[in-house]
Design a protein around this motif. Structure first.
Motif, PDB file in Angstrom:
ATOM      1  N   GLU A  85      52.254  18.548  38.475  1.00 40.53           N
ATOM      2  CA  GLU A  85      52.929  17.329  38.927  1.00 40.53           C
ATOM      3  C   GLU A  85      54.074  16.931  38.001  1.00 40.53           C
ATOM      4  O   GLU A  85      54.247  17.481  36.928  1.00 40.53           O
ATOM      5  CB  GLU A  85      51.913  16.176  38.988  1.00 40.53           C
ATOM      6  CG  GLU A  85      50.722  16.437  39.887  1.00 40.53           C
ATOM      7  CD  GLU A  85      51.089  16.602  41.338  1.00 40.53           C
ATOM      8  OE1 GLU A  85      52.056  15.952  41.795  1.00 40.53           O
ATOM      9  OE2 GLU A  85      50.418  17.385  42.034  1.00 40.53           O
ATOM     10  N   HIS A  86      54.824  15.929  38.442  1.00 40.62           N
ATOM     11  CA  HIS A  86      55.816  15.274  37.589  1.00 40.62           C
ATOM     12  C   HIS A  86      55.041  14.223  36.796  1.00 40.62           C
ATOM     13  O   HIS A  86      54.368  13.375  37.381  1.00 40.62           O
ATOM     14  CB  HIS A  86      56.893  14.598  38.439  1.00 40.62           C
ATOM     15  CG  HIS A  86      57.825  15.570  39.078  1.00 40.62           C
ATOM     16  ND1 HIS A  86      57.441  16.394  40.108  1.00 40.62           N
ATOM     17  CD2 HIS A  86      59.120  15.852  38.821  1.00 40.62           C
ATOM     18  CE1 HIS A  86      58.479  17.136  40.470  1.00 40.62           C
ATOM     19  NE2 HIS A  86      59.504  16.834  39.698  1.00 40.62           N
ATOM     20  N   SER A 111      44.364  21.826  29.516  1.00 40.85           N
ATOM     21  CA  SER A 111      43.155  22.064  30.313  1.00 40.85           C
ATOM     22  C   SER A 111      42.673  20.776  30.969  1.00 40.85           C
ATOM     23  O   SER A 111      42.260  20.781  32.129  1.00 40.85           O
ATOM     24  CB  SER A 111      42.040  22.631  29.433  1.00 40.85           C
ATOM     25  OG  SER A 111      42.377  23.913  28.976  1.00 40.85           O
ATOM     26  N   ALA A 112      42.752  19.672  30.225  1.00 37.95           N
ATOM     27  CA  ALA A 112      42.341  18.377  30.785  1.00 37.95           C
ATOM     28  C   ALA A 112      43.252  17.988  31.951  1.00 37.95           C
ATOM     29  O   ALA A 112      42.772  17.498  32.983  1.00 37.95           O
ATOM     30  CB  ALA A 112      42.362  17.298  29.708  1.00 37.95           C
ATOM     31  N   LEU A 113      44.549  18.218  31.810  1.00 34.79           N
ATOM     32  CA  LEU A 113      45.474  17.926  32.910  1.00 34.79           C
ATOM     33  C   LEU A 113      45.159  18.789  34.127  1.00 34.79           C
ATOM     34  O   LEU A 113      45.189  18.308  35.266  1.00 34.79           O
ATOM     35  CB  LEU A 113      46.919  18.151  32.464  1.00 34.79           C
ATOM     36  CG  LEU A 113      47.462  17.198  31.398  1.00 34.79           C
ATOM     37  CD1 LEU A 113      48.847  17.653  30.932  1.00 34.79           C
ATOM     38  CD2 LEU A 113      47.502  15.771  31.893  1.00 34.79           C
ATOM     39  N   ALA A 114      44.836  20.050  33.895  1.00 29.05           N
ATOM     40  CA  ALA A 114      44.481  20.953  34.997  1.00 29.05           C
ATOM     41  C   ALA A 114      43.193  20.486  35.667  1.00 29.05           C
ATOM     42  O   ALA A 114      43.089  20.492  36.900  1.00 29.05           O
ATOM     43  CB  ALA A 114      44.333  22.377  34.487  1.00 29.05           C
ATOM     44  N   ASP A 115      42.209  20.067  34.863  1.00 32.26           N
ATOM     45  CA  ASP A 115      40.945  19.580  35.425  1.00 32.26           C
ATOM     46  C   ASP A 115      41.160  18.345  36.296  1.00 32.26           C
ATOM     47  O   ASP A 115      40.457  18.141  37.281  1.00 32.26           O
ATOM     48  CB  ASP A 115      39.937  19.254  34.318  1.00 32.26           C
ATOM     49  CG  ASP A 115      39.403  20.501  33.620  1.00 32.26           C
ATOM     50  OD1 ASP A 115      39.599  21.624  34.148  1.00 32.26           O
ATOM     51  OD2 ASP A 115      38.797  20.358  32.541  1.00 32.26           O
ATOM     52  N   LEU A 116      42.147  17.532  35.928  1.00 34.01           N
ATOM     53  CA  LEU A 116      42.470  16.339  36.718  1.00 34.01           C
ATOM     54  C   LEU A 116      43.346  16.676  37.929  1.00 34.01           C
ATOM     55  O   LEU A 116      43.590  15.820  38.771  1.00 34.01           O
ATOM     56  CB  LEU A 116      43.193  15.309  35.847  1.00 34.01           C
ATOM     57  CG  LEU A 116      42.366  14.655  34.750  1.00 34.01           C
ATOM     58  CD1 LEU A 116      43.265  13.833  33.829  1.00 34.01           C
ATOM     59  CD2 LEU A 116      41.265  13.784  35.350  1.00 34.01           C
ATOM     60  N   GLY A 117      43.835  17.914  37.980  1.00 33.40           N
ATOM     61  CA  GLY A 117      44.671  18.336  39.093  1.00 33.40           C
ATOM     62  C   GLY A 117      46.110  17.864  38.997  1.00 33.40           C
ATOM     63  O   GLY A 117      46.814  17.832  40.004  1.00 33.40           O
ATOM     64  N   VAL A 118      46.562  17.504  37.802  1.00 28.85           N
ATOM     65  CA  VAL A 118      47.935  17.018  37.657  1.00 28.85           C
ATOM     66  C   VAL A 118      48.819  17.973  36.854  1.00 28.85           C
ATOM     67  O   VAL A 118      49.931  17.615  36.478  1.00 28.85           O
ATOM     68  CB  VAL A 118      47.976  15.600  37.022  1.00 28.85           C
ATOM     69  CG1 VAL A 118      47.307  14.588  37.932  1.00 28.85           C
ATOM     70  CG2 VAL A 118      47.355  15.603  35.640  1.00 28.85           C
ATOM     71  N   ASP A 119      48.342  19.176  36.602  1.00 32.25           N
ATOM     72  CA  ASP A 119      49.104  20.133  35.798  1.00 32.25           C
ATOM     73  C   ASP A 119      50.349  20.663  36.499  1.00 32.25           C
ATOM     74  O   ASP A 119      51.214  21.260  35.860  1.00 32.25           O
ATOM     75  CB  ASP A 119      48.221  21.289  35.341  1.00 32.25           C
ATOM     76  CG  ASP A 119      47.614  22.060  36.491  1.00 32.25           C
ATOM     77  OD1 ASP A 119      47.214  21.425  37.489  1.00 32.25           O
ATOM     78  OD2 ASP A 119      47.519  23.294  36.395  1.00 32.25           O
ATOM     79  N   LEU A 139      55.050  20.899  29.269  1.00 30.98           N
ATOM     80  CA  LEU A 139      56.017  22.000  29.329  1.00 30.98           C
ATOM     81  C   LEU A 139      55.332  23.359  29.404  1.00 30.98           C
ATOM     82  O   LEU A 139      55.858  24.289  30.009  1.00 30.98           O
ATOM     83  CB  LEU A 139      56.953  21.966  28.127  1.00 30.98           C
ATOM     84  CG  LEU A 139      57.955  20.825  28.078  1.00 30.98           C
ATOM     85  CD1 LEU A 139      58.848  20.965  26.854  1.00 30.98           C
ATOM     86  CD2 LEU A 139      58.794  20.749  29.331  1.00 30.98           C
ATOM     87  N   CYS A 140      54.164  23.483  28.777  1.00 23.91           N
ATOM     88  CA  CYS A 140      53.435  24.749  28.805  1.00 23.91           C
ATOM     89  C   CYS A 140      52.661  24.935  30.108  1.00 23.91           C
ATOM     90  O   CYS A 140      52.176  26.026  30.391  1.00 23.91           O
ATOM     91  CB  CYS A 140      52.486  24.849  27.606  1.00 23.91           C
ATOM     92  SG  CYS A 140      53.349  25.044  26.028  1.00 23.91           S
ATOM     93  N   SER A 141      52.534  23.880  30.879  1.00 27.24           N
ATOM     94  CA  SER A 141      51.857  23.989  32.174  1.00 27.24           C
ATOM     95  C   SER A 141      52.916  24.253  33.241  1.00 27.24           C
ATOM     96  O   SER A 141      54.024  24.671  32.940  1.00 27.24           O
ATOM     97  CB  SER A 141      51.095  22.690  32.481  1.00 27.24           C
ATOM     98  OG  SER A 141      52.002  21.648  32.781  1.00 27.24           O
ATOM     99  N   ARG A 142      52.588  23.942  34.455  1.00 24.41           N
ATOM    100  CA  ARG A 142      53.542  24.117  35.546  1.00 24.41           C
ATOM    101  C   ARG A 142      54.112  22.783  35.994  1.00 24.41           C
ATOM    102  O   ARG A 142      54.716  22.672  37.035  1.00 24.41           O
ATOM    103  CB  ARG A 142      52.857  24.829  36.708  1.00 24.41           C
ATOM    104  CG  ARG A 142      52.459  26.259  36.328  1.00 24.41           C
ATOM    105  CD  ARG A 142      51.529  26.852  37.319  1.00 24.41           C
ATOM    106  NE  ARG A 142      50.209  26.260  37.073  1.00 24.41           N
ATOM    107  CZ  ARG A 142      49.119  26.546  37.750  1.00 24.41           C
ATOM    108  NH1 ARG A 142      49.173  27.389  38.730  1.00 24.41           N
ATOM    109  NH2 ARG A 142      47.963  25.981  37.453  1.00 24.41           N
ATOM    110  N   GLY A 143      53.912  21.758  35.160  1.00 23.07           N
ATOM    111  CA  GLY A 143      54.373  20.419  35.485  1.00 23.07           C
ATOM    112  C   GLY A 143      55.800  20.158  35.031  1.00 23.07           C
ATOM    113  O   GLY A 143      56.447  21.002  34.425  1.00 23.07           O
TER     114      GLY A 143
END
Length: 112
Positions: free
Chosen positions: A71-72, A61-69, A91-95
């Motif tokens: 990304e590489h 969720s924190a990665l998504a909030d930063l907008g990097v979910d 791995l569980c995100s779309r990154g």
């Protein structure tokens, strides 16, 4: 002619994504220890599957909030609980997770 005993196979859940493995472990044995490690004070810390799943979702969720979910994401770190948490969160995100050897010279790390 010999007769063979037919043994039923164990039923297994269908796994399509990495997150399915974590979700299944949380559902089937939430309080079972997923990880045991020593913290900075050399104390043994036990992490249940439920707690690990919560940590993975919180970091995701924190990665998504930063907008990097999506990304590489390159990680330079020693093996640790935090490392596996980041690894599973990405791995569980779309990154895309890119582990970088911590022993590489700095110039090579930037090249990677």
């Amino acid at each position: 002619m010999a007769k063979f005993k037919v043994t039923p196979l164990n039923e297994v859940s269908k796994i399509e994504r990495i997150v399915d493995i974590l979700t299944q472990a949380e559902a089937e044995c939430p309080e079972k220890i997923a990880y045991r490690y020593r913290n900075a004070k050399q104390e043994i810390v036990d992490v249940s599957y439920k707690a690990f799943g919560e940590d993975v979702r919180a970091l995701g969720s924190a990665l998504a909030d930063l907008g990097v979910d999506k990304e590489h994401i390159a990680i330079v770190a020693e093996n640790s609980y935090n490392w596996i948490n980041v690894y599973l969160s990405v791995l569980c995100s779309r990154g895309v997770y890119l582990p970088v050897d911590k022993e590489l010279p700095e110039e090579d790390m930037f090249y990677v």
